[in-house]
Design a protein around this motif. Structure first.
Motif, short mmCIF file in Angstrom:
data_model
loop_
_atom_site.label_atom_id
_atom_site.label_comp_id
_atom_site.label_asym_id
_atom_site.label_seq_id
_atom_site.Cartn_x
_atom_site.Cartn_y
_atom_site.Cartn_z
N ASP A 130 0.82 -1.21 0.00
CA ASP A 130 0.00 0.00 0.00
C ASP A 130 0.85 1.26 0.00
O ASP A 130 0.41 2.31 -0.50
CB ASP A 130 -0.96 0.00 1.19
N ALA A 131 2.06 1.20 0.55
CA ALA A 131 2.97 2.35 0.47
C ALA A 131 3.38 2.58 -0.98
O ALA A 131 3.45 3.73 -1.44
CB ALA A 131 4.20 2.13 1.34
N ALA A 132 3.62 1.51 -1.71
CA ALA A 132 3.94 1.64 -3.13
C ALA A 132 2.74 2.22 -3.89
O ALA A 132 2.90 3.08 -4.75
CB ALA A 132 4.34 0.29 -3.71
N ARG A 133 1.53 1.75 -3.55
CA ARG A 133 0.33 2.23 -4.22
C ARG A 133 0.15 3.73 -4.02
O ARG A 133 -0.33 4.43 -4.92
CB ARG A 133 -0.91 1.51 -3.69
N ARG A 134 0.51 4.23 -2.84
CA ARG A 134 0.31 5.65 -2.53
C ARG A 134 1.36 6.55 -3.18
O ARG A 134 1.18 7.77 -3.23
CB ARG A 134 0.34 5.86 -1.02
N SER A 135 2.44 5.98 -3.65
CA SER A 135 3.51 6.79 -4.23
C SER A 135 3.09 7.36 -5.58
O SER A 135 2.17 6.85 -6.23
CB SER A 135 4.79 5.97 -4.37
N ALA A 136 3.79 8.39 -6.03
CA ALA A 136 3.49 9.01 -7.32
C ALA A 136 3.78 8.05 -8.47
O ALA A 136 3.16 8.14 -9.53
CB ALA A 136 4.30 10.30 -7.48
N ASP A 137 4.73 7.14 -8.27
CA ASP A 137 5.12 6.18 -9.30
C ASP A 137 5.25 4.80 -8.65
O ASP A 137 6.34 4.40 -8.22
CB ASP A 137 6.46 6.61 -9.92
N PRO A 138 4.14 4.07 -8.53
CA PRO A 138 4.18 2.79 -7.81
C PRO A 138 5.18 1.79 -8.37
O PRO A 138 5.87 1.10 -7.61
CB PRO A 138 2.74 2.27 -7.94
N VAL A 139 5.27 1.70 -9.69
CA VAL A 139 6.22 0.75 -10.30
C VAL A 139 7.65 1.19 -10.02
O VAL A 139 8.50 0.39 -9.60
CB VAL A 139 5.97 0.62 -11.81
N GLY A 140 7.93 2.48 -10.23
CA GLY A 140 9.28 2.98 -9.99
C GLY A 140 9.68 2.85 -8.53
O GLY A 140 10.83 2.50 -8.22
N ALA A 141 8.75 3.11 -7.61
CA ALA A 141 9.06 2.99 -6.19
C ALA A 141 9.37 1.55 -5.81
O ALA A 141 10.30 1.28 -5.03
CB ALA A 141 7.89 3.52 -5.36
N THR A 142 8.62 0.61 -6.38
CA THR A 142 8.87 -0.80 -6.09
C THR A 142 10.22 -1.23 -6.63
O THR A 142 10.98 -1.95 -5.96
CB THR A 142 7.75 -1.67 -6.68
N LEU A 143 10.54 -0.80 -7.84
CA LEU A 143 11.85 -1.14 -8.41
C LEU A 143 12.98 -0.51 -7.59
O LEU A 143 14.03 -1.14 -7.39
CB LEU A 143 11.93 -0.68 -9.86
N ASP A 144 12.79 0.70 -7.09
CA ASP A 144 13.80 1.32 -6.23
C ASP A 144 14.04 0.44 -5.00
O ASP A 144 15.19 0.26 -4.57
CB ASP A 144 13.35 2.71 -5.78
N PHE A 145 12.96 -0.07 -4.43
CA PHE A 145 13.09 -0.93 -3.26
C PHE A 145 13.88 -2.20 -3.60
O PHE A 145 14.83 -2.56 -2.89
CB PHE A 145 11.72 -1.31 -2.72
N LEU A 146 13.50 -2.86 -4.67
CA LEU A 146 14.16 -4.12 -5.03
C LEU A 146 15.64 -3.91 -5.33
O LEU A 146 16.49 -4.70 -4.90
CB LEU A 146 13.45 -4.74 -6.24
N HIS A 147 15.95 -2.84 -6.05
CA HIS A 147 17.35 -2.57 -6.38
C HIS A 147 18.16 -2.18 -5.15
O HIS A 147 19.33 -2.57 -5.02
CB HIS A 147 17.44 -1.48 -7.45
N SER A 148 17.55 -1.44 -4.23
CA SER A 148 18.30 -1.03 -3.04
C SER A 148 18.59 -2.23 -2.14
O SER A 148 19.69 -2.33 -1.57
CB SER A 148 17.54 0.05 -2.26
N ALA A 149 17.64 -3.14 -2.01
CA ALA A 149 17.87 -4.33 -1.19
C ALA A 149 18.93 -5.23 -1.83
O ALA A 149 19.79 -5.79 -1.14
CB ALA A 149 16.56 -5.10 -1.00
N TYR A 150 18.88 -5.37 -3.16
CA TYR A 150 19.90 -6.16 -3.85
C TYR A 150 21.28 -5.51 -3.71
O TYR A 150 22.28 -6.19 -3.47
CB TYR A 150 19.55 -6.31 -5.33
#
Length: 332
Positions: free
Chosen positions: A278-298
């Motif tokens: 739901d935090a990703a859903r609330r962001s201005a760019d849900p896909v971009g925010a999710t990819l930022d998360f995945l890349h930062s964890a990796y």
């Protein structure tokens, strides 16, 4: 027998990149559907050609639902697939002999669904013996599927919404996967934990204690960084993106994650990175925010584990730096 919900608290999926899917809005359907996919998953376990890290028994996301890989062997036919279709709301079992059986998902208890699956397989000439016809790692793990009349809810609107969520998340995970050129799993739905995930591996072999069970030994025989999504459960009561590095390198939780709402949380004897759906859903760019998360964890895990991230990078799915686009050199 089971029942289908007459009225859903969830409307049809909208054009949102990440449709809403609050856990409480479909929990009874989720609990029933989880057991349905475990039944068929155990068929895949029994009839699939074994692949490393159990990749033969997982589901792939299709345009209509979730499908097993082709099952059976060249000497043990027929070849067949089991497809959950969330538009027709059936399990469709199809064979390479041109025959198929359909089992409705609505109006079924777990017990009746299990019986229908075994009957359909027998009608198709497919011999299957499920070694443990009980749920895996669920509260009722000791009860045979054939005796479960408790779980019988199937809301077709909620089930289709859950499929749309996995369809969208699978596209995001595919985009994330495209940036890595090393050993990597398919984007796959795991039926035991009911999560959608992809794993990146290094060549480092992991020596596990003799006490570790066979399922875990094969899953974690190589160093890996996993990324995925689950619908939520009693421990994490909301849909969540996650990532973890196994084994966990020292100092992992001290490295930053993106977006700011992402956090490290205890997970068993180690930690995982969580980013609420739901935090990703609330962001201005849900896909971009999710990819930022995945890349930062990796980035955090690969750095501390000593991976050569630049050498393993594959920007835009291209490994040859000379190529200007994925299509250069292909015939017109």
């Amino acid at each position: 027998m089971g029942e289908s919900a007459g009225t859903s608290t969830l409307g049809p999926a909208t054009g949102e990149a990440l449709p809403a899917l609050p856990l409480d809005a479909w929990r009874p359907t989720k609990e029933t559907l989880h057991r349905f996919v475990q039944i068929v998953g155990k068929v895949a376990l029994a009839k699939g050609i074994r692949r490393n890290h159990w990749w033969h028994m997982t589901y792939r996301v299709t345009a209509r639902g979730w499908s097993t890989v082709p099952l059976g062997t060249a000497t043990d036919g027929p070849v067949f697939t089991c497809d959950f279709d969330f538009f027709d709301h059936v399990l469709r079992i199809s064979s390479d002999r041109g025959t198929q059986e359909e089992i409705p998902l609505g109006g079924q208890s777990v017990a009746s669904f299990y019986g229908e699956v075994m009957r359909a397989l027998d009608n198709l000439g497919i011999e299957v013996t499920i070694a443990h016809p009980t749920p895996y790692d669920l509260p009722d793990h000791g009860r045979p599927f054939a005796e479960d009349e408790e779980h019988h809810h199937y809301d077709p609107v909620a089930a289709q919404r859950a499929f749309h969520v996995t369809s969208q998340v699978a596209r995001i995970l595919e985009e994330f996967s495209a940036t890595y050129s090393g050993k990597i799993s398919p984007v796959q739905l795991f039926w035991h934990t009911f999560d959608l995930a992809v794993q990146r591996f290094s060549d480092r072999k992991i020596e596990l204690p003799a006490s570790v069970d066979p399922v875990t030994r094969e899953a974690y025989s190589r160093e890996e960084i996993s990324a995925g999504f689950w619908f939520g459960d009693s421990k994490v009561p909301e849909p969540t993106f996650y990532s973890y590095t196994a084994p966990e390198p020292e100092g992992l939780t001290e490295l930053p994650l993106q977006p700011p709402e992402a956090r490290w949380v205890p997970s068993g004897s180690a930690h995982a990175a969580y980013y609420a759906y739901d935090a990703a859903r609330r962001s201005a760019d849900p896909v971009g925010a999710t990819l930022d998360f995945l890349h930062s964890a990796y980035a955090a895990g690969s750095r501390l584990a000593g991976w050569d991230a630049p050498a393993l990078a594959c920007p835009g799915g291209i490994t040859d730096p000379v190529l200007e686009s994925p299509w250069r050199g292909w015939p017109e």
